[in-house]
Design an enzyme around this catalytic site. Sequence first.
Site, PDB file in Angstrom:
ATOM      1  N   SER A 270       6.193  -0.475  10.089  1.00 51.21           N
ATOM      2  CA  SER A 270       4.797   0.070   9.965  1.00 51.21           C
ATOM      3  C   SER A 270       4.496   1.370   9.159  1.00 51.21           C
ATOM      4  CB  SER A 270       4.100  -1.451  10.681  1.00 51.21           C
ATOM      5  OG  SER A 270       2.435  -0.194  10.105  1.00 51.21           O
ATOM      6  N   SER A 271       3.793   1.217   8.546  1.00 48.31           N
ATOM      7  CA  SER A 271       3.501   1.837   7.276  1.00 48.31           C
ATOM      8  C   SER A 271       3.025   3.705   8.887  1.00 48.31           C
ATOM      9  CB  SER A 271       2.609   2.169   5.879  1.00 48.31           C
ATOM     10  OG  SER A 271       3.274   1.640   5.721  1.00 48.31           O
ATOM     11  N   ARG A 272       2.051   2.803   9.330  1.00 53.02           N
ATOM     12  CA  ARG A 272       0.934   3.359  10.445  1.00 53.02           C
ATOM     13  C   ARG A 272       2.031   3.731  11.458  1.00 53.02           C
ATOM     14  NH1 ARG A 272      -2.901  -0.743   8.868  1.00 53.02           N
ATOM     15  NH2 ARG A 272      -4.861   0.585   8.179  1.00 53.02           N
TER      16      ARG A 272
ATOM     17  N   MET B 143       0.686  -1.018  -0.060  1.00 58.21           N
ATOM     18  CA  MET B 143       0.275  -0.278   0.092  1.00 58.21           C
ATOM     19  C   MET B 143       0.591   1.422  -0.162  1.00 58.21           C
ATOM     20  SD  MET B 143      -3.571  -0.754   1.635  1.00 58.21           S
ATOM     21  CE  MET B 143      -3.114  -1.071   4.000  1.00 58.21           C
TER      22      MET B 143
ATOM     23  N   GLN C 117      -3.147 -11.859   7.164  1.00 55.95           N
ATOM     24  CA  GLN C 117      -3.244 -11.582   6.082  1.00 55.95           C
ATOM     25  C   GLN C 117      -2.527 -13.078   5.078  1.00 55.95           C
ATOM     26  OE1 GLN C 117      -2.710  -7.732   4.426  1.00 55.95           O
ATOM     27  NE2 GLN C 117      -0.872  -8.157   3.688  1.00 55.95           N
TER      28      GLN C 117
ATOM     29  N   GLN D 255      12.300   4.876  -3.960  1.00 58.81           N
ATOM     30  CA  GLN D 255      13.412   3.567  -3.204  1.00 58.81           C
ATOM     31  C   GLN D 255      13.151   2.730  -4.721  1.00 58.81           C
ATOM     32  OE1 GLN D 255      14.703   2.322  -0.673  1.00 58.81           O
ATOM     33  NE2 GLN D 255      13.708   3.171   0.677  1.00 58.81           N
TER      34      GLN D 255
ATOM     35  N   ASP E  40       8.495   9.690  -3.403  1.00 55.45           N
ATOM     36  CA  ASP E  40       9.955   8.525  -2.297  1.00 55.45           C
ATOM     37  C   ASP E  40       9.289   7.395  -2.550  1.00 55.45           C
ATOM     38  OD1 ASP E  40      10.402  11.238  -1.619  1.00 55.45           O
ATOM     39  OD2 ASP E  40       9.445  10.839   0.922  1.00 55.45           O
ATOM     40  N   ASP E  41       8.565   6.789  -3.187  1.00 52.38           N
ATOM     41  CA  ASP E  41       8.183   4.993  -2.961  1.00 52.38           C
ATOM     42  C   ASP E  41       8.615   5.115  -4.259  1.00 52.38           C
ATOM     43  OD1 ASP E  41       6.287   5.194  -0.783  1.00 52.38           O
ATOM     44  OD2 ASP E  41       5.093   5.095  -1.623  1.00 52.38           O
TER      45      ASP E  41
ATOM     46  N   LEU F  23       6.633   3.188   1.462  1.00 52.26           N
ATOM     47  CA  LEU F  23       8.061   2.486   1.494  1.00 52.26           C
ATOM     48  C   LEU F  23       8.547   2.351   2.890  1.00 52.26           C
ATOM     49  CD1 LEU F  23       8.832   1.329  -1.980  1.00 52.26           C
ATOM     50  CD2 LEU F  23       6.572   0.309  -0.188  1.00 52.26           C
ATOM     51  N   HIS F  24       8.573   1.483   3.726  1.00 49.89           N
ATOM     52  CA  HIS F  24       9.772   0.984   4.730  1.00 49.89           C
ATOM     53  C   HIS F  24      10.916   0.509   4.574  1.00 49.89           C
ATOM     54  CE1 HIS F  24       7.139  -2.099   6.339  1.00 49.89           C
ATOM     55  NE2 HIS F  24       6.027  -1.265   6.635  1.00 49.89           N
TER      56      HIS F  24
ATOM     57  N   HIS G 277       8.999  -3.590   3.529  1.00 50.64           N
ATOM     58  CA  HIS G 277       9.214  -3.585   2.166  1.00 50.64           C
ATOM     59  C   HIS G 277       9.850  -3.977   1.759  1.00 50.64           C
ATOM     60  CE1 HIS G 277       5.317  -0.692   3.133  1.00 50.64           C
ATOM     61  NE2 HIS G 277       5.099  -1.882   2.775  1.00 50.64           N
TER      62      HIS G 277
ATOM     63  N   GLN H 245       5.523 -12.023   7.493  1.00 49.08           N
ATOM     64  CA  GLN H 245       5.134 -12.860   8.080  1.00 49.08           C
ATOM     65  C   GLN H 245       4.473 -11.559   9.326  1.00 49.08           C
ATOM     66  OE1 GLN H 245       4.355 -15.847   8.622  1.00 49.08           O
ATOM     67  NE2 GLN H 245       4.165 -15.401  10.864  1.00 49.08           N
ATOM     68  N   LYS H 246       4.614  -9.974   9.254  1.00 46.31           N
ATOM     69  CA  LYS H 246       4.400  -9.650  10.034  1.00 46.31           C
ATOM     70  C   LYS H 246       2.252  -9.576   9.819  1.00 46.31           C
ATOM     71  CE  LYS H 246       2.875  -5.429  11.470  1.00 46.31           C
ATOM     72  NZ  LYS H 246       1.731  -4.427  10.873  1.00 46.31           N
TER      73      LYS H 246
HETATM   74  P1  AMP Z   1       1.476  -3.433   3.768  1.00 46.32           P
HETATM   75  O1  AMP Z   1       1.938  -1.706   2.618  1.00 46.32           O
HETATM   76  O2  AMP Z   1       1.414  -2.506   4.906  1.00 46.32           O
HETATM   77  O3  AMP Z   1       0.033  -3.880   2.996  1.00 46.32           O
HETATM   78  O4  AMP Z   1       2.764  -4.384   3.048  1.00 46.32           O
HETATM   79  C1  AMP Z   1       3.264  -4.863   2.271  1.00 46.32           C
HETATM   80  C2  AMP Z   1       3.625  -5.843   2.165  1.00 46.32           C
HETATM   81  O5  AMP Z   1       4.268  -5.801   3.398  1.00 46.32           O
HETATM   82  C3  AMP Z   1       2.420  -7.138   3.081  1.00 46.32           C
HETATM   83  O6  AMP Z   1       3.268  -8.356   2.580  1.00 46.32           O
HETATM   84  C4  AMP Z   1       3.255  -7.206   4.711  1.00 46.32           C
HETATM   85  O7  AMP Z   1       3.079  -7.924   5.960  1.00 46.32           O
HETATM   86  C5  AMP Z   1       4.625  -6.524   4.519  1.00 46.32           C
HETATM   87  N1  AMP Z   1       4.770  -5.544   5.554  1.00 46.32           N
HETATM   88  C6  AMP Z   1       4.376  -4.569   6.412  1.00 46.32           C
HETATM   89  N2  AMP Z   1       5.514  -4.439   7.434  1.00 46.32           N
HETATM   90  C7  AMP Z   1       6.768  -5.459   7.342  1.00 46.32           C
HETATM   91  C8  AMP Z   1       7.681  -5.752   8.243  1.00 46.32           C
HETATM   92  N3  AMP Z   1       7.716  -4.990   8.998  1.00 46.32           N
HETATM   93  N4  AMP Z   1       8.805  -6.464   7.988  1.00 46.32           N
HETATM   94  C9  AMP Z   1       8.165  -7.692   7.448  1.00 46.32           C
HETATM   95  N5  AMP Z   1       7.265  -7.597   5.607  1.00 46.32           N
HETATM   96  C10 AMP Z   1       6.274  -6.505   6.288  1.00 46.32           C
END
Ligand code: AMP
Length: 280
Positions: A185-187, A30, A153, A81, A77-78, A33-34, A37, A148-149
């Site tokens: 986490s993006s949040r 989504m 899902q 990256q 930025d994304d 990116l961190h 990702h 796995q976070k």
């Molecule tokens: P999101 O953008 O939050 O929907 O995440 C995209 C993907 O990145 C999903 O498969 C998440 O499980 C994975 N993801 C999010 N945070 C992490 C994290 N801290 N470490 C590894 N994978 C992550």
Amino acid sequence: MKTIQSVDEMQALVNGVRANGKRIALVPTMGCLHEGHCSLIRMAKAKAEFLVVSLFVNPTQFAPNEDFDCYPRQLQDDLLQCESLGVDAVFNPSVEELYPRGYSTYVTEEVVSAGLCGVSRPAHFRGVTTVCLKLFNIVQPQLAIFGQKDAQQAAVLKKMVRDLNLQLEMEIAPTLRDADGLAMSSRNKHLSASQRGDALAINRALGIGKTMVEQGVRNVDRVVAEITHHLAQHRRVRVIYVQIVDRDTMEPAREIVPGRHLVAIAAWVDEVRLIDNILL
Ligand code: AMP
């Protein structure tokens, strides 16, 4: 690196790539990116010849009262990256492109998605499975990587892939954490310094559970009680659930089996909803 908004253009591109016999990997995100990702993107890069990253804040996985509008976004930025990580194509469609007026088809997994976040976010996984199936159909990857976070899902999507006979390999990458232990986490961008301090209780609580199991405790209620007790010491943390479940089916454990179960936590830290988990 190509940046594509249109479904037709994305499909034409991957048709050409497949015709050349190249293996395609997809990392759905989504955006915002961190490093978590990035670890998925690096893993995908190493395992495929053509790498697609999708950046799409998917409205159908947010309930009307949730944070779709204020979900963090940082497209420029994304893109930088992704470019630096050697991504071949970024797919960042508009909401209207994926869900045009009159859109009416959804995919529902009914068992793995029922508990945990499925209780507090009833329409969430229907949105996740729907958007991922659409992305799989558009990008036609041989490999997709998830984190796995978001353990539930990943399990729901694996089940969908199996149930619908998709010709797709799924890999699950380990959770990346900041140096203080908070799962990336993006949040996390929404957390103030003091909220972040309280959010650290989540990872510490998972560590407490893991240690108990390493010391031989197998009783689910004892471990859950200890974790809940630790979280309750933190004023800003409100627990949504603490559960020990099978890592594949998300079924609640009766007695802990190391290697089979995980502890999953969802909690509000003030108004920010965080999830995390640890394999036992
Ligand atoms: P999101 O953008 O939050 O929907 O995440 C995209 C993907 O990145 C999903 O498969 C998440 O499980 C994975 N993801 C999010 N945070 C992490 C994290 N801290 N470490 C590894 N994978 C992550």
